[in-house]
Design a protein around this motif. Structure first.
Motif, PDB file in Angstrom:
ATOM      1  N   UNK A  82       0.723  -1.170  -0.498  1.00 30.56           N
ATOM      2  CA  UNK A  82      -0.101   0.166  -0.483  1.00 30.56           C
ATOM      3  C   UNK A  82       0.817   1.390   0.276  1.00 30.56           C
ATOM      4  N   UNK A  83       2.124   1.065   0.422  1.00 28.69           N
ATOM      5  CA  UNK A  83       2.376   2.498   0.822  1.00 28.69           C
ATOM      6  C   UNK A  83       4.750   2.152   0.355  1.00 28.69           C
ATOM      7  N   UNK A  84       4.610   2.027  -0.905  1.00 26.14           N
ATOM      8  CA  UNK A  84       5.243   1.321  -1.573  1.00 26.14           C
ATOM      9  C   UNK A  84       6.597   2.358  -1.587  1.00 26.14           C
ATOM     10  N   UNK A  85       6.230   3.411  -1.381  1.00 26.97           N
ATOM     11  CA  UNK A  85       7.383   4.250  -1.576  1.00 26.97           C
ATOM     12  C   UNK A  85       7.252   5.040  -0.055  1.00 26.97           C
ATOM     13  N   UNK A  86       6.686   4.596   1.430  1.00 32.32           N
ATOM     14  CA  UNK A  86       7.189   5.409   2.077  1.00 32.32           C
ATOM     15  C   UNK A  86       7.837   5.048   2.248  1.00 32.32           C
ATOM     16  N   UNK A  87       8.959   6.191   2.900  1.00 30.16           N
ATOM     17  CA  UNK A  87      10.584   5.732   3.684  1.00 30.16           C
ATOM     18  C   UNK A  87      10.065   5.101   5.396  1.00 30.16           C
ATOM     19  N   UNK A  88       9.608   5.189   5.688  1.00 27.77           N
ATOM     20  CA  UNK A  88       9.275   5.159   7.100  1.00 27.77           C
ATOM     21  C   UNK A  88       8.786   3.391   7.090  1.00 27.77           C
ATOM     22  N   UNK A  89       8.699   2.266   6.821  1.00 26.73           N
ATOM     23  CA  UNK A  89       7.777   1.989   6.161  1.00 26.73           C
ATOM     24  C   UNK A  89       9.271   0.983   5.009  1.00 26.73           C
ATOM     25  N   UNK A  90       9.244   1.365   4.043  1.00 26.90           N
ATOM     26  CA  UNK A  90      11.145   0.779   4.184  1.00 26.90           C
ATOM     27  C   UNK A  90      12.042   0.071   4.990  1.00 26.90           C
ATOM     28  N   UNK A  91      11.858   1.210   5.958  1.00 30.01           N
ATOM     29  CA  UNK A  91      13.546   1.526   6.666  1.00 30.01           C
ATOM     30  C   UNK A  91      13.691   0.553   7.920  1.00 30.01           C
ATOM     31  N   UNK A  92      11.417   0.526   8.660  1.00 33.91           N
ATOM     32  CA  UNK A  92      11.376  -0.693   9.236  1.00 33.91           C
ATOM     33  C   UNK A  92      11.641  -2.089   8.931  1.00 33.91           C
ATOM     34  N   UNK A  93      11.687  -2.412   7.960  1.00 34.27           N
ATOM     35  CA  UNK A  93      11.318  -4.437   6.311  1.00 34.27           C
ATOM     36  C   UNK A  93      13.250  -4.037   6.247  1.00 34.27           C
ATOM     37  N   UNK A  94      14.084  -3.089   6.604  1.00 31.97           N
ATOM     38  CA  UNK A  94      15.269  -2.950   6.402  1.00 31.97           C
ATOM     39  C   UNK A  94      15.715  -3.027   7.915  1.00 31.97           C
ATOM     40  N   UNK A  95      15.598  -2.722   9.033  1.00 30.66           N
ATOM     41  CA  UNK A  95      15.320  -2.916  10.366  1.00 30.66           C
ATOM     42  C   UNK A  95      15.343  -3.826  10.709  1.00 30.66           C
ATOM     43  N   UNK A  96      13.812  -4.699  10.661  1.00 33.22           N
ATOM     44  CA  UNK A  96      14.019  -6.136  10.841  1.00 33.22           C
ATOM     45  C   UNK A  96      15.171  -7.151  10.217  1.00 33.22           C
ATOM     46  N   UNK A  97      14.949  -6.829   8.592  1.00 36.32           N
ATOM     47  CA  UNK A  97      16.422  -7.604   8.140  1.00 36.32           C
ATOM     48  C   UNK A  97      17.596  -7.644   8.994  1.00 36.32           C
ATOM     49  N   UNK A  98      17.944  -6.593   9.448  1.00 39.70           N
ATOM     50  CA  UNK A  98      18.989  -6.601  10.348  1.00 39.70           C
ATOM     51  C   UNK A  98      19.029  -7.217  11.314  1.00 39.70           C
ATOM     52  N   UNK A  99      17.785  -6.577  12.438  1.00 34.06           N
ATOM     53  CA  UNK A  99      17.649  -7.158  13.498  1.00 34.06           C
ATOM     54  C   UNK A  99      17.492  -9.075  13.664  1.00 34.06           C
ATOM     55  N   UNK A 148      22.275   3.355  13.793  1.00 31.94           N
ATOM     56  CA  UNK A 148      23.034   3.374  12.953  1.00 31.94           C
ATOM     57  C   UNK A 148      22.335   3.710  11.503  1.00 31.94           C
ATOM     58  N   UNK A 149      20.929   3.715  11.819  1.00 33.20           N
ATOM     59  CA  UNK A 149      20.076   3.810   9.872  1.00 33.20           C
ATOM     60  C   UNK A 149      20.026   5.382  10.238  1.00 33.20           C
ATOM     61  N   UNK A 150      19.776   5.840  11.594  1.00 36.78           N
ATOM     62  CA  UNK A 150      19.713   7.617  11.167  1.00 36.78           C
ATOM     63  C   UNK A 150      20.241   8.380  10.644  1.00 36.78           C
ATOM     64  N   UNK A 151      21.951   7.717  11.536  1.00 37.85           N
ATOM     65  CA  UNK A 151      23.047   8.214  10.872  1.00 37.85           C
ATOM     66  C   UNK A 151      23.300   8.169   9.675  1.00 37.85           C
ATOM     67  N   UNK A 152      23.558   6.863   9.184  1.00 39.68           N
ATOM     68  CA  UNK A 152      23.800   6.739   7.208  1.00 39.68           C
ATOM     69  C   UNK A 152      22.529   7.178   6.596  1.00 39.68           C
ATOM     70  N   UNK A 153      21.981   7.911   7.441  1.00 40.30           N
ATOM     71  CA  UNK A 153      20.358   9.054   6.956  1.00 40.30           C
ATOM     72  C   UNK A 153      21.490  10.305   6.858  1.00 40.30           C
ATOM     73  N   UNK A 154      21.303  10.578   8.300  1.00 43.71           N
ATOM     74  CA  UNK A 154      22.073  11.973   7.692  1.00 43.71           C
ATOM     75  C   UNK A 154      22.763  12.553   7.264  1.00 43.71           C
ATOM     76  N   UNK A 155      23.842  11.301   7.317  1.00 42.25           N
ATOM     77  CA  UNK A 155      25.111  11.568   6.729  1.00 42.25           C
ATOM     78  C   UNK A 155      24.878  11.738   4.719  1.00 42.25           C
ATOM     79  N   UNK A 156      23.920  10.869   4.258  1.00 49.56           N
ATOM     80  CA  UNK A 156      23.451  10.910   3.024  1.00 49.56           C
ATOM     81  C   UNK A 156      23.488  11.522   2.787  1.00 49.56           C
TER      82      UNK A 156
END
Length: 205
Positions: A82-99, A148-156
């Motif tokens: 439903x929200x393919x381009x939503x940043x928070x949804x994609x970041x949550x999925x990425x966080x789940x994989x890393x976790x 870590x994701x927040x820092x990476x996003x900030x520097x990006x």
């Protein structure tokens, strides 16, 4: 049976990856890739949930927390339909994989590291303390990955902003605004003497 469970889990993710690759060449219905990713995570959560039978309490707590991480990923993958381009949804999925990856390492260290500090030794109070420590470790995993994701996003974003600024400066302006006489660093292409000579040449023709 353990080998069969792991083979089933890997097969689900392999099928999801194959669908991703084929979808580059064949036009499937919309969100097909996200659907198979979500289904693969749901199958993984089911396998690990029913993987808890007959295990000691510490092992059960470790796998319960792993199931929580997997369910977060399954919900995030489903929301991407439903929200393919939503940043928070994609970041949550990425966080789940890393976790999941970091928690698998944590499980290996606790269960197979050979340390005796994780052994409850039949003491309920000690078992409770170990459980609370494991839960705290899980929360620290989430926090460290999130930071870590927040820092990476900030520097990006800082890097992209710097690149954009440099490009605008090369075009003669900053942030899309052209340089004016009052702008710092403004230099006229011609000085007053050259302008007078140019006007004289034009009037003399």
């Amino acid at each position: 049976l353990v080998v069969l469970q792991h083979a089933t889990m890997y097969s689900c993710f392999a099928l999801s990856g194959i669908i991703d690759l084929i979808s580059l060449c064949i036009q499937y219905p919309k969100h097909t890739s996200q659907l198979f990713t979500s289904l693969a995570l749901v199958m993984e959560a089911l396998l690990f949930y029913f993987h808890l039978g007959g295990r000691d309490p510490l092992d059960q707590r470790l796998h319960q927390l792993l199931v929580i991480a997997i369910v977060i990923g399954a919900v995030s993958a489903a929301m991407r339909m439903l929200y393919a381009t939503n940043l928070f949804v994609n970041c949550t999925l990425a966080l789940s994989y890393v976790l999941q990856g970091t928690w698998f390492i944590q499980i290996g260290v606790v269960l197979y590291g050979g340390s005796k500090i994780w052994e409850p030794l039949g003491d309920e109070e000690r078992e409770h303390r170990i459980t609370m420590f494991i839960i705290a470790c899980f929360i620290w995993h989430v926090m460290i990955i999130g930071v870590g994701m927040f820092i990476f996003y900030t520097f990006t974003m800082i890097g992209l902003k710097y690149i954009k600024t440099r490009r605008e400066e090369k075009k003669g302006g900053v942030w899309g605004c052209p340089l004016t006489i009052d702008s710092p660093g403004y230099q006229p292409l011609l000085n007053d003497e050259e302008v007078s000579l140019q006007n004289y040449d034009e009037t003399s023709i």
